[in-house]
Design a protein around this motif. Structure first.
Motif, PDB file in Angstrom:
ATOM      1  N   ALA A   1      35.619  55.407  49.773  1.00  0.00           N
ATOM      2  CA  ALA A   1      34.724  56.486  49.353  1.00  0.00           C
ATOM      3  C   ALA A   1      35.509  57.684  48.824  1.00  0.00           C
ATOM      4  O   ALA A   1      35.121  58.318  47.829  1.00  0.00           O
ATOM      5  CB  ALA A   1      33.835  56.911  50.522  1.00  0.00           C
TER       6      ALA A   1
ATOM      7  N   GLN B   1      35.351  59.405  45.154  1.00  0.00           N
ATOM      8  CA  GLN B   1      34.975  60.812  45.031  1.00  0.00           C
ATOM      9  C   GLN B   1      36.036  61.630  44.313  1.00  0.00           C
ATOM     10  O   GLN B   1      35.716  62.529  43.530  1.00  0.00           O
ATOM     11  CB  GLN B   1      34.709  61.411  46.409  1.00  0.00           C
TER      12      GLN B   1
ATOM     13  N   LEU C   1      34.947  61.734  55.306  1.00  0.00           N
ATOM     14  CA  LEU C   1      33.965  61.990  54.247  1.00  0.00           C
ATOM     15  C   LEU C   1      33.521  63.446  54.233  1.00  0.00           C
ATOM     16  O   LEU C   1      33.290  64.030  53.166  1.00  0.00           O
ATOM     17  CB  LEU C   1      32.761  61.068  54.428  1.00  0.00           C
TER      18      LEU C   1
ATOM     19  N   GLY D   1      34.181  66.480  51.105  1.00  0.00           N
ATOM     20  CA  GLY D   1      33.216  67.403  50.519  1.00  0.00           C
ATOM     21  C   GLY D   1      33.680  68.841  50.563  1.00  0.00           C
ATOM     22  O   GLY D   1      33.366  69.639  49.669  1.00  0.00           O
TER      23      GLY D   1
ATOM     24  N   TYR E   1      37.017  69.130  48.020  1.00  0.00           N
ATOM     25  CA  TYR E   1      36.833  68.792  46.609  1.00  0.00           C
ATOM     26  C   TYR E   1      36.796  70.027  45.698  1.00  0.00           C
ATOM     27  O   TYR E   1      37.470  70.038  44.655  1.00  0.00           O
ATOM     28  CB  TYR E   1      35.572  67.950  46.415  1.00  0.00           C
TER      29      TYR E   1
END
Length: 438
Positions: free
Chosen positions: A162, A166, A358, A362, A365
């Motif tokens: 993931a 991303q 994960l 977020g 990023y």
């Protein structure tokens, strides 16, 4: 405020288990309710979170755990595990048995998720420990280190996959860089660290090993290995063949079904019931009785795993994880270091490595949009941070504790310290790579 509540809950959890000697399952329920009330969750939502946390955690694991325990019981009683353990000693020698376990975990950990790999491979850990009269934790930690590193660092595991998507990273580079970081981490946190655990005595209530059998009563080596590792082979081979299936959707669906961990375990139980049971002279009713005994032994383990999922769900549903994330985003540090720290703190707070990774992605990023950081290395940095110091809010902590018969202190000194070593060594490897690939 959320961080303070979380810390207070974790401290209370530890005290109730170690000092008050409360049952772990009941303690998790109490602490989950306490956390929900302190975080201001509406009363109707608390019940929903409890049900969802328990259901989501057990729903994805209970069949694999149950079938894996059944297989482990049969592998032990039939003598298959004894045969494999004897062969491993002949190849590596007892002196290097931890390296053999580490290598096995490394290979198995490529296609298998950590939880699946643990329950498939734990019978081998029990067998080797019993065969050579070595502490379970000494034999097991090298394999667990390899499984954990592969799960946290490398695709196709959930979090690194993931993160790779991303961050728009190159999956080949992530895998190659990941191996470069993973191998030193596995060696140091596995066989080398295990030497400090050789005198850690434990008593497990889960009986996967039996008394030695005469060599002429043992199943063949090929039968023993294939029966023990068949889930790994089914999952791994189906993953490989899917890549060559092209646009054939029907074939992909069939291969995906055959290689699903739950289905692979069901297929293995069906085959092993014959190859290690009936074919070796056991009655079908005897095999079924073995399976029933195996399930009784892990009843409390299942409850503990489920209750740990409740606490994680409370923190997610209450919004505590978002508050913690917002606080961490204000830190002013180099991106790779910041990604690791955020993932490590979230791991400490939430328990789940996947959720920590994960969530950290977020947060980090937006920071990456203004820097020249290598996205491939950021995947590994966050992956390393997400493995930091597994403790009482992580189901793997309790699974390791219960299966290996460890005290709380022993679990912190073995499992938690191993995970911390993996995480820190992983960060060091990422920083070294960052200087070399610029």
């Amino acid at each position: 405020m959320a961080i303070l509540i979380l810390v207070a809950c974790i401290i209370t959890l530890i005290l109730l288990i170690t000092w008050a000697k409360l049952n772990v399952f009941l303690t998790f329920l109490i602490i989950s309710l306490m956390a929900a009330l302190l975080l201001g969750m509406p009363l109707p939502h608390i019940v929903q979170s409890i049900n969802k946390g328990l259901g989501d955690m057990l729903g994805s694991l209970v069949i694999i755990i149950a079938l894996g325990t059944m297989l482990g019981k049969l592998v032990g009683v039939s003598g298959a595990a004894q045969k494999v353990a004897t062969s491993m000693r002949n190849v590596f020698g007892e002196k290097y048995i931890t390296w053999a376990m580490c290598f096995t975990g490394f290979i198995v950990g490529i296609p298998l998720f950590y939880n699946v790999g643990f329950f498939i491979m734990v019978p081998m850990i029990f067998s080797v420990s019993n065969r050579y009269k070595l502490p379970l934790v000494y034999v097991g930690i090298p394999m667990l280190a390899a499984l954990s590193v592969m799960h946290g660092f490398l695709p196709p595991h959930p979090s690194p996959t993931a993160l790779q998507i991303q961050f728009h990273a190159d999956i080949i580079k992530v895998f190659v860089y990941g191996l470069a970081v993973a191998i030193p981490a596995i060696i140091i946190a596995g066989p080398l660290f295990a030497t400090t655990l050789r005198n850690m005595k434990t008593t497990s209530v889960i009986a996967m090993s039996v008394q030695d059998m005469r060599d002429d009563k043992l199943p063949g080596l090929a039968n023993s290995i294939l029966s023990s590792l068949l889930p790994v082979l089914l999952i791994g081979l189906s993953s490989v063949f899917i890549r060559f299936a092209g646009n054939n959707i029907v074939l992909k669906n069939i291969l995906g079904f055959i290689g699903d961990p739950t289905i692979a375990m069901m297929e293995t139980i069906a085959i092993a019931t014959y190859t290690l049971g009936i074919r070796m002279g056991m009655k079908l009713t005897d095999v079924m009785n073995l399976y029933a005994e195996a399930i009784k032994e892990i009843a409390m383990v299942l409850l503990i795993i489920g209750s740990a999922g409740i606490l994680k769900q409370i923190f997610l549903d209450s919004g505590a994880n978002a508050q913690i994330a917002a606080t961490l985003q204000g830190l002013n540090l180099p991106p790779l270091m910041l990604g690791w720290i955020i993932a490590a703190i979230l791991r400490l707070c939430l328990g789940s490595a996947t959720v920590a990774g994960l969530t950290a992605a977020g947060i980090i990023y937006p920071v990456m949009q203004h820097t020249a950081v290598d996205p491939n290395l950021m995947v590994l940095s966050i992956g390393a941070g997400s493995l930091f110091c597994s403790h009482v809010n992580d189901t793997s902590f309790w699974v390791t504790k219960e299966y290996f018969g460890l005290s709380m202190k022993q679990t912190f000194l073995s499992w938690s310290l191993m995970e911390t070593l993996v995480s820190v060594i992983g960060l060091i490897g990422v920083l070294i790579l960052n200087t070399l690939v610029r």
